[in-house]
Write a protein that holds these residues in place. Structure first.
Motif, short mmCIF file in Angstrom:
data_model
loop_
_atom_site.label_atom_id
_atom_site.label_comp_id
_atom_site.label_asym_id
_atom_site.label_seq_id
_atom_site.Cartn_x
_atom_site.Cartn_y
_atom_site.Cartn_z
N UNK A 65 0.81 -1.21 0.00
CA UNK A 65 0.00 0.00 0.00
C UNK A 65 0.85 1.26 0.00
N UNK A 66 2.05 1.16 0.52
CA UNK A 66 2.87 2.36 0.73
C UNK A 66 4.04 2.42 -0.25
N UNK A 67 4.62 3.61 -0.40
CA UNK A 67 5.73 3.75 -1.35
C UNK A 67 7.02 3.12 -0.86
N UNK A 68 7.82 2.66 -1.80
CA UNK A 68 9.17 2.17 -1.52
C UNK A 68 10.09 2.74 -2.59
N UNK A 69 11.32 2.31 -2.56
CA UNK A 69 12.27 2.81 -3.56
C UNK A 69 11.90 2.39 -4.98
N UNK B 167 3.52 -10.57 -6.27
CA UNK B 167 3.89 -10.79 -4.88
C UNK B 167 3.31 -9.75 -3.93
N UNK B 168 1.99 -9.71 -3.73
CA UNK B 168 1.47 -8.83 -2.69
C UNK B 168 2.10 -9.21 -1.36
N UNK B 169 2.68 -8.25 -0.65
CA UNK B 169 3.55 -8.58 0.48
C UNK B 169 2.84 -9.42 1.54
N UNK C 280 -1.32 -4.83 2.42
CA UNK C 280 -2.02 -4.61 1.15
C UNK C 280 -3.53 -4.61 1.43
N UNK C 281 -4.20 -3.54 1.04
CA UNK C 281 -5.63 -3.41 1.31
C UNK C 281 -6.46 -4.11 0.22
N UNK D 37 2.05 -15.04 -5.06
CA UNK D 37 2.71 -15.51 -3.84
C UNK D 37 2.57 -14.43 -2.77
N UNK D 38 2.13 -14.84 -1.57
CA UNK D 38 1.87 -13.87 -0.50
C UNK D 38 2.31 -14.45 0.85
#
Length: 446
Positions: A160-164, A194-196, A201-202, A221-222
């Motif tokens: 859901x949130x930003x990463x590099x 790959x939803x973490x 993840x909403x 894969x989750x």
């Protein structure tokens, strides 16, 4: 085949023992494995091979056991550069206070390139011929794996949130769709999503994940039911267990790979049974982070396919799948309260054909059978401290060390010969790893 018909082969491997994985529980003696191109042509008695085949190259492995290459179904390859950096901490402290900040500071394309190559070198050297990866800059990891000639399921990350790597779900999915487009249909690289985890993840992005997976026919894969906290928090917030939430969203399918599953009850098992979803067991990471214990024997008795993975080297701290298989076999017995749970042969099957089933490639990988892809390894059992050898399957799981992997082929191409990597420049790689270690050490302790 007519007795007087001579068949050409590229490689003949004369093995003291062969463990084909299927039929289950079988150890064959004095067999020849014939490779033609990228396929296994035959597994036959050596005398029959003398009569029926002529090979360009013959390898006598008279002290070795030959078996399918191992399939490591879960990891974060480039995290090998974080090996041993934040040990002896609970999962959420490890993630929030150490790993995520370090990723934000160091992870870029160069980090992924060097870290993935280090992971692949370790995996090849210890018997893995196919691995699954879920990490940032998956397009870089895919290129490194493809260039090396190792099979890899590359699952792009989604949070859901930003990463590099991306600013939010929309960009993750857009970049991920491009990854699928680039690699779909490739013999070595298998793209996936790959939803973490359910707690990162909403519902909206999970629905989009499902739509993309169905449209492109790729796996999901989750991380699922990794800790008791994850399950209790989900129940508190929504009244539903995470597995139930995924089932309600339609995400539990025969192409879903559920990683960890340490906290499960009968309702979770029923959902896995009904959906045909796979479980990926990561025993050493779960032990080290005190996350819990996956009830492998109970799942297998319920007909659920259970594969095995190492997780990343930052939480394991190695990518040695033979070590993982031993831990899985021992842990399964304690959890089940049954010394017969997860036998040596069943543990080897978890690391081979079960992984192939989870990938949807059981028709091509995971066993030594004519017509399948020539992904196989040889393990030298001549070490004095492995004697006597009554049962090579038992030795592979309970006694041997993975550094006794002497040979490896992927698609019929040698990857390890007499214990040496053929496709990776190890001295150059070590210089790169050392440079990363000095940079990370200086920033963390400077």
């Amino acid at each position: 085949m007519m007795a007087d018909t001579i068949v050409a082969a590229d490689i003949r491997i004369n093995a003291r023992w062969v463990i084909p994985i299927e039929p289950a529980g079988v150890v064959l003696e004095h067999q020849a494995v014939l490779i033609q191109g990228d396929r296994i042509a035959a597994v036959v008695d050596q005398q029959q091979a003398d009569r029926q085949f002529r090979a360009k190259e013959t390898l006598d492995l008279n002290r070795h056991v030959v078996l399918p290459g191992l399939i490591n179904m879960h990891g974060h390859a480039a995290m090998s550069l974080f090996r041993g950096m934040a040990d002896d901490l609970p999962l959420m402290t490890w993630l929030n206070d150490h790993i995520w900040p370090a990723e934000g500071r160091y992870v870029d394309e160069a980090f992924i390139r060097d870290g993935t190559r280090l992971a692949i070198a370790e995996m090849l050297r210890t018997g893995t011929t196919t691995f699954s990866d879920m990490y940032f800059y998956p397009e870089v990891a895919a290129e490194v794996a493809h260039d090396t000639g190792i099979r890899a399921q590359i699952c792009f990350p989604l949070l859901d949130f930003p990463t590099m790597w991306a600013s939010g779900p929309e960009e993750y999915l857009r970049k991920g769709a491009a990854l699928i487009e680039r690699w779909q249909g490739d013999g070595y690289i298998m793209p996936g999503i790959g939803p973490h985890a359910p707690y990162t993840v909403s519902d909206g992005p999970l629905r989009e994940t499902l739509a993309l997976a169905v449209d492109k026919q790729v796996p999901i894969q989750i991380h699922l039911h990794e800790t008791a906290f994850e399950v209790s928090e989900a129940l508190e917030k929504s009244g539903h267990r995470p597995t139930q939430r995924l089932a309600d969203l339609g995400l539990l399918t025969p192409t879903t790979q559920c990683v960890h599953m340490t906290q499960i009850d009968d309702s979770d098992i029923r959902l896995l049974q009904a959906s045909g979803a796979h479980v990926v067991h990561c025993p050493e990471s779960n032990l080290k982070l005190a996350s819990g214990q996956c009830p492998v024997d109970q799942l297998q008795r319920a007909g659920v396919n259970v594969a095995i993975g190492t997780d990343g080297a930052a939480s394991n701290n190695d990518l040695d799948l033979f070590g993982e298989v031993k831990s899985a076999a021992l842990l399964a017995k304690v959890v089940a309260g049954d010394a017969a749970a997860l036998s040596a042969h069943e543990a080897l099957a978890m690391a081979t054909i079960s992984g192939a089933r989870a990938l949807g490639r059981a028709d091509e990988l995971g066993t030594l059978e004519a017509g399948k892809l020539a992904d196989l390894i040889a393990v030298d059992l001549s070490d004095p401290f492995l004697q006597p050898v009554y049962d090579p399957a038992s030795h592979l799981v309970y006694s041997s060390h993975s550094r006794q992997v002497s040979h490896s082929w992927i698609n019929g191409v040698p990857q390890v010969q007499d214990g040496r990597l053929t496709r990776i420049d190890v001295p150059d790689l070590m210089l790169r790893v050392q440079a990363w270690a000095e940079r990370i050490r200086d920033k963390n302790h400077g």
